[in-house]
Design a protein around this motif. Structure first.
Motif, PDB file in Angstrom:
ATOM      1  N   GLU A  39       2.202   6.688  18.156  1.00  0.00           N
ATOM      2  CA  GLU A  39       1.974   5.290  17.760  1.00  0.00           C
ATOM      3  C   GLU A  39       0.606   5.138  17.113  1.00  0.00           C
ATOM      4  O   GLU A  39       0.434   4.330  16.203  1.00  0.00           O
ATOM      5  CB  GLU A  39       2.109   4.356  18.964  1.00  0.00           C
ATOM      6  CG  GLU A  39       3.540   4.128  19.383  1.00  0.00           C
ATOM      7  CD  GLU A  39       3.690   2.997  20.391  1.00  0.00           C
ATOM      8  OE1 GLU A  39       2.800   2.113  20.471  1.00  0.00           O
ATOM      9  OE2 GLU A  39       4.713   2.983  21.094  1.00  0.00           O
ATOM     10  N   SER A  43       0.041   3.501  13.503  1.00  0.00           N
ATOM     11  CA  SER A  43      -0.859   2.369  13.280  1.00  0.00           C
ATOM     12  C   SER A  43      -1.841   2.677  12.149  1.00  0.00           C
ATOM     13  O   SER A  43      -2.079   1.849  11.264  1.00  0.00           O
ATOM     14  CB  SER A  43      -1.609   2.053  14.573  1.00  0.00           C
ATOM     15  OG  SER A  43      -2.483   0.984  14.374  1.00  0.00           O
ATOM     16  N   ALA A 104      12.295   4.066  17.400  1.00  0.00           N
ATOM     17  CA  ALA A 104      11.270   3.265  18.084  1.00  0.00           C
ATOM     18  C   ALA A 104      10.004   3.167  17.228  1.00  0.00           C
ATOM     19  O   ALA A 104       9.409   2.085  17.109  1.00  0.00           O
ATOM     20  CB  ALA A 104      10.952   3.876  19.447  1.00  0.00           C
ATOM     21  N   LEU A 105       9.590   4.267  16.621  1.00  0.00           N
ATOM     22  CA  LEU A 105       8.396   4.241  15.770  1.00  0.00           C
ATOM     23  C   LEU A 105       8.648   3.447  14.488  1.00  0.00           C
ATOM     24  O   LEU A 105       7.769   2.718  14.015  1.00  0.00           O
ATOM     25  CB  LEU A 105       7.923   5.660  15.459  1.00  0.00           C
ATOM     26  CG  LEU A 105       7.238   6.377  16.623  1.00  0.00           C
ATOM     27  CD1 LEU A 105       6.976   7.836  16.291  1.00  0.00           C
ATOM     28  CD2 LEU A 105       5.944   5.681  17.020  1.00  0.00           C
ATOM     29  N   GLU A 107      10.696   0.876  14.177  1.00  0.00           N
ATOM     30  CA  GLU A 107      10.665  -0.541  14.555  1.00  0.00           C
ATOM     31  C   GLU A 107       9.233  -1.010  14.798  1.00  0.00           C
ATOM     32  O   GLU A 107       8.871  -2.139  14.456  1.00  0.00           O
ATOM     33  CB  GLU A 107      11.552  -0.782  15.772  1.00  0.00           C
ATOM     34  CG  GLU A 107      13.026  -0.655  15.432  1.00  0.00           C
ATOM     35  CD  GLU A 107      13.958  -0.703  16.621  1.00  0.00           C
ATOM     36  OE1 GLU A 107      13.485  -0.667  17.786  1.00  0.00           O
ATOM     37  OE2 GLU A 107      15.186  -0.771  16.390  1.00  0.00           O
ATOM     38  N   LYS A 108       8.394  -0.134  15.334  1.00  0.00           N
ATOM     39  CA  LYS A 108       6.986  -0.452  15.527  1.00  0.00           C
ATOM     40  C   LYS A 108       6.297  -0.626  14.167  1.00  0.00           C
ATOM     41  O   LYS A 108       5.446  -1.504  14.004  1.00  0.00           O
ATOM     42  CB  LYS A 108       6.311   0.659  16.342  1.00  0.00           C
ATOM     43  CG  LYS A 108       4.856   0.460  16.594  1.00  0.00           C
ATOM     44  CD  LYS A 108       4.599  -0.528  17.685  1.00  0.00           C
ATOM     45  CE  LYS A 108       3.126  -0.541  18.040  1.00  0.00           C
ATOM     46  NZ  LYS A 108       2.792  -1.513  19.041  1.00  0.00           N
ATOM     47  N   LYS A 111       7.031  -4.037  12.889  1.00  0.00           N
ATOM     48  CA  LYS A 111       6.265  -5.039  13.642  1.00  0.00           C
ATOM     49  C   LYS A 111       4.805  -5.061  13.184  1.00  0.00           C
ATOM     50  O   LYS A 111       4.243  -6.125  12.913  1.00  0.00           O
ATOM     51  CB  LYS A 111       6.346  -4.755  15.134  1.00  0.00           C
ATOM     52  CG  LYS A 111       5.618  -5.750  16.014  1.00  0.00           C
ATOM     53  CD  LYS A 111       5.761  -5.392  17.490  1.00  0.00           C
ATOM     54  CE  LYS A 111       5.110  -6.381  18.407  1.00  0.00           C
ATOM     55  NZ  LYS A 111       3.701  -6.599  18.187  1.00  0.00           N
ATOM     56  N   LEU A 112       4.185  -3.883  13.085  1.00  0.00           N
ATOM     57  CA  LEU A 112       2.780  -3.807  12.679  1.00  0.00           C
ATOM     58  C   LEU A 112       2.561  -4.388  11.285  1.00  0.00           C
ATOM     59  O   LEU A 112       1.600  -5.121  11.046  1.00  0.00           O
ATOM     60  CB  LEU A 112       2.291  -2.361  12.718  1.00  0.00           C
ATOM     61  CG  LEU A 112       2.112  -1.735  14.092  1.00  0.00           C
ATOM     62  CD1 LEU A 112       1.840  -0.232  13.959  1.00  0.00           C
ATOM     63  CD2 LEU A 112       0.988  -2.416  14.853  1.00  0.00           C
TER      64      LEU A 112
END
Length: 144
Positions: A39, A43, A104-105, A107-108, A111-112
């Protein structure tokens, strides 16, 4: 983690003949998640993409970011970016992350990005048709 970022006039994603997302001026990012990606790396990658200054300013120099021009971001998951065709003619995808973790990454990432600019996505794991009008053309490959 690998991303192909294209400056676009517009882009869209279609699944089963239905348009599921589309943007105007902005970036189309194809995102490949490798085994072991974190993550923290994600980011860093998203912040890098959003800070890229690849839109022209009033003098025609690439000097403006996606945020500066009020652009949109379309992120599409693409495990084939991790394909290795160095041996033979059929690529190996052993470096791509397992689907559950990659999803999962992904979808992250959505979001970010959406916390800073209007963001849309494709459909993870689907057979997608991606349509784009590359502006420039400007295309960058970013690996973190």
């Amino acid at each position: 983690m690998k991303a192909v970022v294209q400056r676009v006039t517009n882009a869209s994603v279609t699944v089963d003949g239905k348009t599921i997302s589309q943007i105007g001026k902005g970036y189309l990012t194809l995102l490949g998640v490798a085994k072991g990606d974190t993550e923290e790396q994600l980011s860093k990658l998203i912040q890098k993409i959003l800070a890229l200054r690849i839109f022209p300013d009033q003098d025609g120099k690439m000097n403006l970011s996606l945020k500066d021009v009020g652009g949109e971001h379309l992120i599409v998951s693409q495990f084939t970016l991790l394909g290795d065709a160095s041996k033979g003619n059929r690529p190996s995808f052993i470096n791509a992350e397992l689907p559950e973790r990659a999803k999962a990454l992904y979808e992250k990432a959505l979001k970010l990005s959406s916390e800073q600019v209007p963001t849309q996505g494709g459909e993870f794991g689907a057979d997608m048709k991606v349509n784009l009008l590359n502006d420039g053309p400007v295309t960058l490959i970013i690996e973190i």
